[in-house]
Design an enzyme around this catalytic site. Structure first.
Site: not given
Ligand code: MHF
Ligand code: KIV
Ligand code: MG
Length: 278
Positions: A57, A194
């Site tokens: 995304d 992340e």
């Protein structure tokens, strides 16, 4: 080191599937994921041996030009996913579930994942969030959708997290490990982390059976991922600290296009080589 099984031209798989990534972890081999959003880049990355292409995304930022990932829609993600699956022969194609397309219920997550696979040609999906989405993951897996869980800094929750910050420091490490375990138990085939301190990411990889993928999570995860425009130096903006720039495509493209412009205005292009005779 022997030729890694995953990239062995004779014995390695001709199409990467979920169980090959599991085998890689068991053999102590690493693999690479890279984002892709269009057919030509997908072809190049696939032929270069990248094991997983992520239709992130992050296309919201890198393709459309929004300043966050929040606005991108499922319909837009489907277009990019189609382009990438059309350009891919070997890599596993994974699409992100965009913000707003899965949170309401496990059923909503299944419906979106099915669209990304049926209409986009994705072979798996990735979902941001921890134990609170374990039921969503379980429902997708039951529907035949391979799922990657994404924990640590989850950009779709930027406003809830208070900005772009490292996650899992100090006391938060234990709950991150618990999230990873809950997602694995729900059937996720890989956990992506992340912006997580390296020792925490290493611990998560150690306690899980499934492979892990890191971005800003150190060197102990099974795989790594980067956004391709960061890796190849296409963007104008400063990149996050975890990015290693392997090329400077922005200056390569800029000088080629300036030369084209200069040759058009001077009349040097097109020369006789590029014209049709009678
Ligand atoms: N081009 C691009 N690269 C990415 O890695 C990326 C995207 N877009 N879009 C979606 C998310 C957002 N991500 C990001 C974006 C920015 C930072 C960043 O600015 N990090 C700073 C501050 C970190 C801190 O708080 O210490 C850094 O210097 O790393 C981190 C992750 C990762 N993803
Ligand atoms: C940065 C990676 C992990 C991602 O989710 C994306 O590109 O959207
Ligand atoms: Mg993403």
């Amino acid at each position: 080191m022997p030729q890694p099984y995953l990239s062995d031209p004779d014995k390695g798989p001709s199409r990467i599937r979920v169980h090959h990534l599991q085998q890689a972890k068991e053999r102590g081999e690493k693999f690479a994921m890279l984002t892709a959003y269009d057919v030509m880049m997908a072809e190049i990355f696939d032929q270069a041996g990248i094991e997983i292409l992520l239709v992130g995304d992050s296309a919201a930022n890198t393709v459309i030009g929004y300043d966050s990932t929040l606005p991108i829609t499922v319909d837009e993600m489907i277009v990019f996913t189609k382009a990438v699956s059309n350009g891919t022969k070997r890599a596993l194609v994974v699409a992100d579930l965009p913000f707003g397309s899965y949170e309401q219920s496990a059923q909503q997550a299944v419906a979106t994942a099915v669209r990304l696979m049926k209409e986009g040609g994705a072979q798996a999906v990735k979902i941001e969030g921890g134990h609170e989405f374990a039921e969503h993951v379980r429902a997708m897996v039951l529907a035949g959708v391979p799922v990657i869980g994404h924990i640590g800094f989850t950009p779709q929750s930027e406003h809830a997290l208070g900005g772009y910050r490292i996650q899992g420091r100090g006391d938060a490490a234990e709950s991150m490990i618990a999230d990873a375990k809950a997602l694995e138990r729900a059937g996720a085939f890989t956990i992506l982390m992340e912006m997580v301190p390296s020792p925490v990411a290493a611990k998560v990889d150690e306690v899980l059976t499934v492979p892990t993928i890191g971005i800003g999570a150190g060197n102990a995860t099974t795989g790594q991922v980067l956004v391709w425009q960061d890796l190849l130096g296409l963007g104008a903006n400063r990149t996050p600290r975890f990015v290693k720039k392997y090329a400077d495509l922005r200056s390569v493209i800029s000088s080629a296009v300036s030369q084209y412009h200069q040759e058009v205005v001077s009349g040097a292009f097109p020369s006789a080589d590029y014209e049709f005779k009678e």
